[in-house]
Scaffold this motif. Structure first.
Motif, PDB file in Angstrom:
ATOM      1  N   PHE A 108       0.848  -1.191   0.000  1.00  0.00           N
ATOM      2  CA  PHE A 108       0.000   0.000   0.000  1.00  0.00           C
ATOM      3  C   PHE A 108       0.885   1.243   0.000  1.00  0.00           C
ATOM      4  N   THR A 109       0.278   2.344  -0.360  1.00  0.00           N
ATOM      5  CA  THR A 109       0.961   3.623  -0.305  1.00  0.00           C
ATOM      6  C   THR A 109      -0.014   4.654   0.258  1.00  0.00           C
ATOM      7  N   ILE A 110       0.418   5.900   0.299  1.00  0.00           N
ATOM      8  CA  ILE A 110      -0.385   6.964   0.903  1.00  0.00           C
ATOM      9  C   ILE A 110      -0.644   8.053  -0.131  1.00  0.00           C
ATOM     10  N   GLY A 111      -1.904   8.431  -0.294  1.00  0.00           N
ATOM     11  CA  GLY A 111      -2.248   9.514  -1.200  1.00  0.00           C
ATOM     12  C   GLY A 111      -1.952  10.869  -0.569  1.00  0.00           C
ATOM     13  N   GLU A 112      -1.925  11.901  -1.376  1.00  0.00           N
ATOM     14  CA  GLU A 112      -1.601  13.236  -0.882  1.00  0.00           C
ATOM     15  C   GLU A 112      -2.677  13.785   0.041  1.00  0.00           C
ATOM     16  N   LYS A 113      -3.887  13.181   0.031  1.00  0.00           N
ATOM     17  CA  LYS A 113      -4.945  13.575   0.974  1.00  0.00           C
ATOM     18  C   LYS A 113      -4.876  12.730   2.242  1.00  0.00           C
ATOM     19  N   LEU A 114      -3.750  12.063   2.436  1.00  0.00           N
ATOM     20  CA  LEU A 114      -3.506  11.208   3.601  1.00  0.00           C
ATOM     21  C   LEU A 114      -4.505  10.054   3.662  1.00  0.00           C
ATOM     22  N   ASN A 115      -4.812   9.496   2.483  1.00  0.00           N
ATOM     23  CA  ASN A 115      -5.666   8.311   2.418  1.00  0.00           C
ATOM     24  C   ASN A 115      -4.833   7.111   1.986  1.00  0.00           C
ATOM     25  N   MET A 116      -5.241   5.938   2.449  1.00  0.00           N
ATOM     26  CA  MET A 116      -4.502   4.707   2.177  1.00  0.00           C
ATOM     27  C   MET A 116      -4.929   4.129   0.835  1.00  0.00           C
ATOM     28  N   LEU A 117      -3.943   3.816  -0.008  1.00  0.00           N
ATOM     29  CA  LEU A 117      -4.195   3.278  -1.335  1.00  0.00           C
ATOM     30  C   LEU A 117      -3.548   1.900  -1.416  1.00  0.00           C
ATOM     31  N   VAL A 118      -4.383   0.871  -1.583  1.00  0.00           N
ATOM     32  CA  VAL A 118      -3.923  -0.515  -1.546  1.00  0.00           C
ATOM     33  C   VAL A 118      -3.712  -1.033  -2.964  1.00  0.00           C
ATOM     34  N   SER A 119      -2.685  -1.856  -3.129  1.00  0.00           N
ATOM     35  CA  SER A 119      -2.362  -2.431  -4.428  1.00  0.00           C
ATOM     36  C   SER A 119      -3.455  -3.389  -4.897  1.00  0.00           C
ATOM     37  N   ASP A 120      -3.728  -3.377  -6.202  1.00  0.00           N
ATOM     38  CA  ASP A 120      -4.697  -4.329  -6.763  1.00  0.00           C
ATOM     39  C   ASP A 120      -4.110  -5.727  -6.886  1.00  0.00           C
ATOM     40  N   GLU A 121      -2.839  -5.889  -6.510  1.00  0.00           N
ATOM     41  CA  GLU A 121      -2.220  -7.213  -6.545  1.00  0.00           C
ATOM     42  C   GLU A 121      -2.245  -7.908  -5.182  1.00  0.00           C
ATOM     43  N   VAL A 122      -2.783  -7.233  -4.169  1.00  0.00           N
ATOM     44  CA  VAL A 122      -2.886  -7.816  -2.829  1.00  0.00           C
ATOM     45  C   VAL A 122      -4.006  -8.847  -2.796  1.00  0.00           C
ATOM     46  N   ASN A 123      -3.724  -9.998  -2.190  1.00  0.00           N
ATOM     47  CA  ASN A 123      -4.750 -11.025  -2.026  1.00  0.00           C
ATOM     48  C   ASN A 123      -4.319 -11.972  -0.917  1.00  0.00           C
ATOM     49  N   GLY A 124      -5.182 -12.910  -0.559  1.00  0.00           N
ATOM     50  CA  GLY A 124      -4.818 -13.939   0.391  1.00  0.00           C
ATOM     51  C   GLY A 124      -5.384 -13.725   1.785  1.00  0.00           C
ATOM     52  N   LEU A 125      -5.091 -14.702   2.652  1.00  0.00           N
ATOM     53  CA  LEU A 125      -5.600 -14.695   4.015  1.00  0.00           C
ATOM     54  C   LEU A 125      -5.098 -13.469   4.770  1.00  0.00           C
ATOM     55  N   GLY A 126      -6.019 -12.733   5.369  1.00  0.00           N
ATOM     56  CA  GLY A 126      -5.660 -11.540   6.130  1.00  0.00           C
ATOM     57  C   GLY A 126      -5.624 -10.274   5.310  1.00  0.00           C
ATOM     58  N   ALA A 127      -5.735 -10.392   3.975  1.00  0.00           N
ATOM     59  CA  ALA A 127      -5.647  -9.200   3.122  1.00  0.00           C
ATOM     60  C   ALA A 127      -6.756  -8.201   3.426  1.00  0.00           C
ATOM     61  N   ASN A 128      -7.970  -8.707   3.680  1.00  0.00           N
ATOM     62  CA  ASN A 128      -9.083  -7.801   3.979  1.00  0.00           C
ATOM     63  C   ASN A 128      -8.838  -7.048   5.285  1.00  0.00           C
ATOM     64  N   GLU A 129      -8.477  -7.791   6.320  1.00  0.00           N
ATOM     65  CA  GLU A 129      -8.319  -7.186   7.645  1.00  0.00           C
ATOM     66  C   GLU A 129      -7.202  -6.157   7.675  1.00  0.00           C
ATOM     67  N   TRP A 130      -6.047  -6.512   7.097  1.00  0.00           N
ATOM     68  CA  TRP A 130      -4.873  -5.658   7.214  1.00  0.00           C
ATOM     69  C   TRP A 130      -4.791  -4.578   6.143  1.00  0.00           C
ATOM     70  N   LEU A 131      -5.426  -4.822   4.973  1.00  0.00           N
ATOM     71  CA  LEU A 131      -5.217  -3.902   3.859  1.00  0.00           C
ATOM     72  C   LEU A 131      -6.510  -3.456   3.181  1.00  0.00           C
ATOM     73  N   ILE A 132      -7.220  -4.390   2.573  1.00  0.00           N
ATOM     74  CA  ILE A 132      -8.316  -4.011   1.680  1.00  0.00           C
ATOM     75  C   ILE A 132      -9.398  -3.211   2.395  1.00  0.00           C
ATOM     76  N   ASN A 133      -9.690  -3.573   3.633  1.00  0.00           N
ATOM     77  CA  ASN A 133     -10.722  -2.832   4.376  1.00  0.00           C
ATOM     78  C   ASN A 133     -10.325  -1.388   4.656  1.00  0.00           C
ATOM     79  N   HIS A 134      -9.044  -1.088   4.561  1.00  0.00           N
ATOM     80  CA  HIS A 134      -8.564   0.274   4.811  1.00  0.00           C
ATOM     81  C   HIS A 134      -8.416   1.089   3.517  1.00  0.00           C
ATOM     82  N   HIS A 135      -8.618   0.444   2.365  1.00  0.00           N
ATOM     83  CA  HIS A 135      -8.381   1.122   1.093  1.00  0.00           C
ATOM     84  C   HIS A 135      -9.272   2.354   0.947  1.00  0.00           C
ATOM     85  N   GLY A 136      -8.669   3.454   0.608  1.00  0.00           N
ATOM     86  CA  GLY A 136      -9.391   4.698   0.390  1.00  0.00           C
ATOM     87  C   GLY A 136      -9.703   5.482   1.643  1.00  0.00           C
ATOM     88  N   LYS A 137      -9.523   4.871   2.791  1.00  0.00           N
ATOM     89  CA  LYS A 137      -9.862   5.548   4.042  1.00  0.00           C
ATOM     90  C   LYS A 137      -8.739   6.485   4.487  1.00  0.00           C
TER      91      LYS A 137
END
Length: 295
Positions: A235-264
């Motif tokens: 993941f990286t950080i947008g200039e509006k201080l929002n979390m941007l997650v890679s579209d290549e992320v997948n697997g067990l725990g991906a939702n909890e640690w990454l995908i659920n935070h995307h855009g927030k």
């Protein structure tokens, strides 16, 4: 050749540098070669063996690029007097060669015999060289991942003081954690054991190894897990201080640690003067982040 002379030779490797752009090609090739020596292979290593390993390492631990070039370090490392070929008459180290040319001509490479002999005789020297390569080119969060990927079985310890390393500001961690009020900017983790802050780290946005400064606007407070995921480019950080997650992320725990935070929005630092600087965020997008942004 003494151990000190060998250490100096590795220290003086010419790696391409320009405005923080990463070029980990030679460092990764050298780590592959050190792993071969540790396994007892003191002979030439075919490019056909090196190419798939180095390609994968460049994809996993290098900057995100449309094309990776494992041929470059295989040729260019010879200009540092640290690499030799089985068929030197076929190679001009000032030119570029295709993968097809190197494989079809059965080109092979290795460290010079004198260096290989000293690395075998002194395992601590091999450890010091590997430690130096890692510390100069990659954040500590991913050192063990790289070692496992290349097959080097060593315990990283403080390297010899002969190497000239730009030291981190010892106050950087404290200043970043204070700026973010001792919470992970992504998940809010902020556990203490009595007065000790646990598993909360100060992450450089632009890596220290790429010249990133030890200042608040180049830092984020992240828990150990999100720090590692950030340094691996998940993941990286947008200039509006929002979390941007890679579209290549997948697997067990991906939702909890990454995908659920995307855009927030991330937890902002306590003062706007500590907000991440756009130039450092842009560097992370270009040099570390993998893939594209999720929808």
């Amino acid at each position: 050749m003494t151990d000190s002379e060998i250490l100096c030779q590795f220290e003086n490797i010419n790696t391409w540098k320009s405005k923080g752009i990463r070029a980990p090609h030679k460092p990764l090739l050298m780590l592959i070669s050190l792993a071969e020596i540790q396994r007892g292979n003191t002979g030439f290593i075919p490019f056909s063996t090196i190419e798939p390993k180095l390609r994968d390492l460049l994809v996993d631990f290098g900057p995100s690029r449309k094309t990776v070039y494992p041929t470059f370090p295989f040729i260019r490392l010879a200009n540092d007097n640290l690499w030799q070929f089985n068929e030197p008459s076929l190679i001009n180290t000032k030119q570029d060669y295709s993968t097809t040319f190197l494989i079809s001509n059965n080109l092979e490479g290795k460290f010079p015999d004198e260096i290989i002999l000293r690395l075998i005789e002194n395992p601590n020297l091999l450890k010091d060289v590997a430690s130096f390569i890692l510390n100069q080119n990659f954040p500590e969060t991913i050192h063990q991942d790289i070692l496992e990927a290349v097959g080097l079985d060593i315990t990283i310890e403080p390297i010899q003081t002969l190497f000239k390393i730009r030291r981190r500001d010892p106050l950087f961690r404290d200043s970043i954690l204070k700026a973010y009020e001792y919470q992970c900017a992504v998940c809010g983790f902020g556990v203490r054991l009595k007065n000790k802050v646990l598993a909360l780290e100060a992450a450089h946005i632009m890596w220290h190894q790429a010249g990133g400064p030890d200042i608040e606007v180049n830092g984020l407070a992240l828990c150990a897990t999100h720090h590692k995921l950030f340094d691996l480019g998940a993941f990286t950080i947008g200039e509006k201080l929002n979390m941007l997650v890679s579209d290549e992320v997948n697997g067990l725990g991906a939702n909890e640690w990454l995908i659920n935070h995307h855009g927030k929005s991330l937890r902002a630092p306590q003062s706007k003067k500590y907000y991440p600087a756009p130039e450092f965020l842009q560097w992370h997008v270009k040099e570390v982040f993998k893939g594209g942004y999720r929808d």
